[in-house]
Design an enzyme around this catalytic site. Structure first.
Site, short mmCIF file in Angstrom:
data_model
loop_
_atom_site.label_atom_id
_atom_site.label_comp_id
_atom_site.label_asym_id
_atom_site.label_seq_id
_atom_site.Cartn_x
_atom_site.Cartn_y
_atom_site.Cartn_z
N ARG A 1 38.82 22.58 41.77
CA ARG A 1 39.96 21.98 42.49
C ARG A 1 39.57 20.55 42.87
NH1 ARG A 1 43.71 26.05 43.82
NH2 ARG A 1 42.83 28.10 43.44
N GLY B 1 38.09 37.62 39.79
CA GLY B 1 37.08 36.99 40.63
C GLY B 1 36.90 37.71 41.95
N HIS B 2 37.88 37.58 42.82
CA HIS B 2 37.72 38.01 44.21
C HIS B 2 37.25 39.47 44.35
CE1 HIS B 2 38.49 37.71 48.52
NE2 HIS B 2 38.99 38.92 48.43
N GLU C 1 40.35 26.90 34.41
CA GLU C 1 41.74 26.90 34.86
C GLU C 1 41.93 25.85 35.95
OE1 GLU C 1 41.98 31.11 36.05
OE2 GLU C 1 41.64 30.45 38.09
N HIS D 1 35.05 24.78 46.01
CA HIS D 1 34.14 25.82 45.48
C HIS D 1 33.43 25.31 44.21
CE1 HIS D 1 38.33 26.99 44.74
NE2 HIS D 1 38.40 27.68 45.85
N ARG E 1 26.40 26.65 52.66
CA ARG E 1 25.11 26.14 53.16
C ARG E 1 24.66 24.85 52.50
NH1 ARG E 1 21.50 29.58 56.20
NH2 ARG E 1 22.95 30.32 57.77
N HIS F 1 37.57 27.64 38.29
CA HIS F 1 38.80 26.96 38.70
C HIS F 1 38.42 25.79 39.60
CE1 HIS F 1 43.27 27.58 40.02
NE2 HIS F 1 42.89 26.33 40.21
N ASN G 1 35.58 35.40 36.96
CA ASN G 1 35.80 34.15 37.69
C ASN G 1 34.71 34.02 38.76
OD1 ASN G 1 36.66 32.43 39.83
ND2 ASN G 1 38.75 32.47 39.03
N HIS H 1 44.79 37.78 38.85
CA HIS H 1 45.04 37.63 40.27
C HIS H 1 45.16 39.00 40.94
CE1 HIS H 1 45.64 35.29 43.81
NE2 HIS H 1 45.52 34.21 43.09
N ASP H 2 44.19 39.27 41.81
CA ASP H 2 44.16 40.50 42.58
C ASP H 2 44.02 41.76 41.74
OD1 ASP H 2 44.21 39.33 45.12
OD2 ASP H 2 46.37 39.08 45.02
N THR I 1 44.65 29.74 47.23
CA THR I 1 44.44 30.24 45.87
C THR I 1 45.76 30.11 45.14
OG1 THR I 1 43.73 32.16 44.57
CG2 THR I 1 44.91 32.64 46.60
N1 PXP Z 1 43.98 33.51 37.42
C1 PXP Z 1 44.23 32.39 38.11
C2 PXP Z 1 45.12 31.38 37.50
C3 PXP Z 1 43.65 32.17 39.37
O1 PXP Z 1 43.90 31.04 40.04
C4 PXP Z 1 42.79 33.15 39.90
C5 PXP Z 1 42.14 32.90 41.23
O2 PXP Z 1 41.38 31.75 41.18
C6 PXP Z 1 42.55 34.30 39.14
C7 PXP Z 1 43.17 34.47 37.91
C8 PXP Z 1 41.64 35.38 39.62
O3 PXP Z 1 42.17 35.99 40.75
P1 PXP Z 1 41.27 36.91 41.67
O4 PXP Z 1 40.23 36.04 42.27
O5 PXP Z 1 42.23 37.48 42.67
O6 PXP Z 1 40.69 37.97 40.78
#
Ligand code: PXP
Length: 236
Positions: A45, A213-214, A70, A50, A18, A43, A7, A190-191, A100
């Site tokens: 929005r 992603g994060h 997504e 972003h 910037r 993703h 991601n 996610h995480d 998020t």
């Molecule tokens: N899946 C979905 C639906 C998300 O919204 C996100 C965050 O944008 C992720 C996965 C990835 O999560 P992370 O950035 O914590 O890895």
């Protein structure tokens, strides 16, 4: 093997700090794939804070792996995704003001709405995945809506992992077994991180794809993007 979809929203966040085009999300997507990513996730929005709508179109032609878009299925989102035609769309229930994604769908409440949208995407030849908490009734609901896959929302797992990983994974294993039984593909995200990914992937039967992603982009600050991607891939 479980696919790693990177991601790249965080790259867009840095760029937008910037204005201009540094770092370029297109270049990031090219490099992620070169360094071993099996897919690119974005993703967009509605406020484009972003990933911008322009990015969604700009990234498409350089995808050599799998493009996963997504987001919340607003009318504009649906139109854009159908125009861009990625391999996969992941439906997320978050409102425009959340930082998020912070919850899975209440599928029972939105079943008819989701079924309609999923049919539209499927007619356009786009695989569908739906973001859910690891609850059996939501997995069954995803099947009833006609979704191809679920994406398990892994924040709870990640939060509870350090305290008691067996307890943290338990609902996800049950949810995954139900999904397997119903013939639904399984994604997760996610995480997820270098700390918790290996255990998650080992315990979930038939985990098709994770989107990260994060943590991965943060790791890349210290390790470099190529090393970070290779380290995540090794855990899978
Ligand atoms: N899946 C979905 C639906 C998300 O919204 C996100 C965050 O944008 C992720 C996965 C990835 O999560 P992370 O950035 O914590 O890895």
């Amino acid at each position: 093997m479980t696919k790693l979809s990177v991601n790249i929203n965080k790259v867009a966040t840095i760029r937008n700090a910037r204005g201009g085009n540094t770092p370029s999300v297109v270049e990031a997507a090219v490099n992620c794939q070169k360094f071993g990513a099996d897919g690119i996730t974005i993703h967009p929005r509605p406020d484009e804070r972003h990933i911008t709508n322009k990015d969604v179109y700009d990234i498409k032609p350089i995808i050599t792996t799998e493009y996963n878009i997504e987001g919340y299925p607003s009318e504009d989102f649906i139109k854009m995704v159908i125009a861009v035609k990625p391999e996969q769309v992941t439906l997320v229930p978050d409102g425009p003001d959340v930082i998020t994604s912070c919850a899975g769908w209440d599928i029972l409440k939105f079943k008819d709405y989701l079924k309609e949208i999923i049919t539209e995407f499927k007619e356009a030849g786009i695989r569908t995945s739906i973001f859910v908490d690891p609850k059996l009734e939501m997995i069954e609901g995803a099947k009833l809506c006609g979704s191809d896959r679920i994406e398990l929302y892994t924040e709870d797992f990640a939060t509870n992992y350090t305290e008691d990983k067996e307890k943290a994974i338990a609902p996800y294993v049950l949810a995954a077994k139900k999904a397997n039984e119903l013939g639904l593909g399984i994604n997760a995200g996610h995480d997820l991180s270098l700390e918790n990914l290996e255990f998650f992937a080992q315990e979930i039967p038939n985990l098709a794809e994770v989107s990260i992603g994060h943590a991965l982009i943060s790791d890349a600050l210290y390790l470099g993007l190529e090393n970070a991607i290779q380290m995540y891939k090794r855990l899978l």
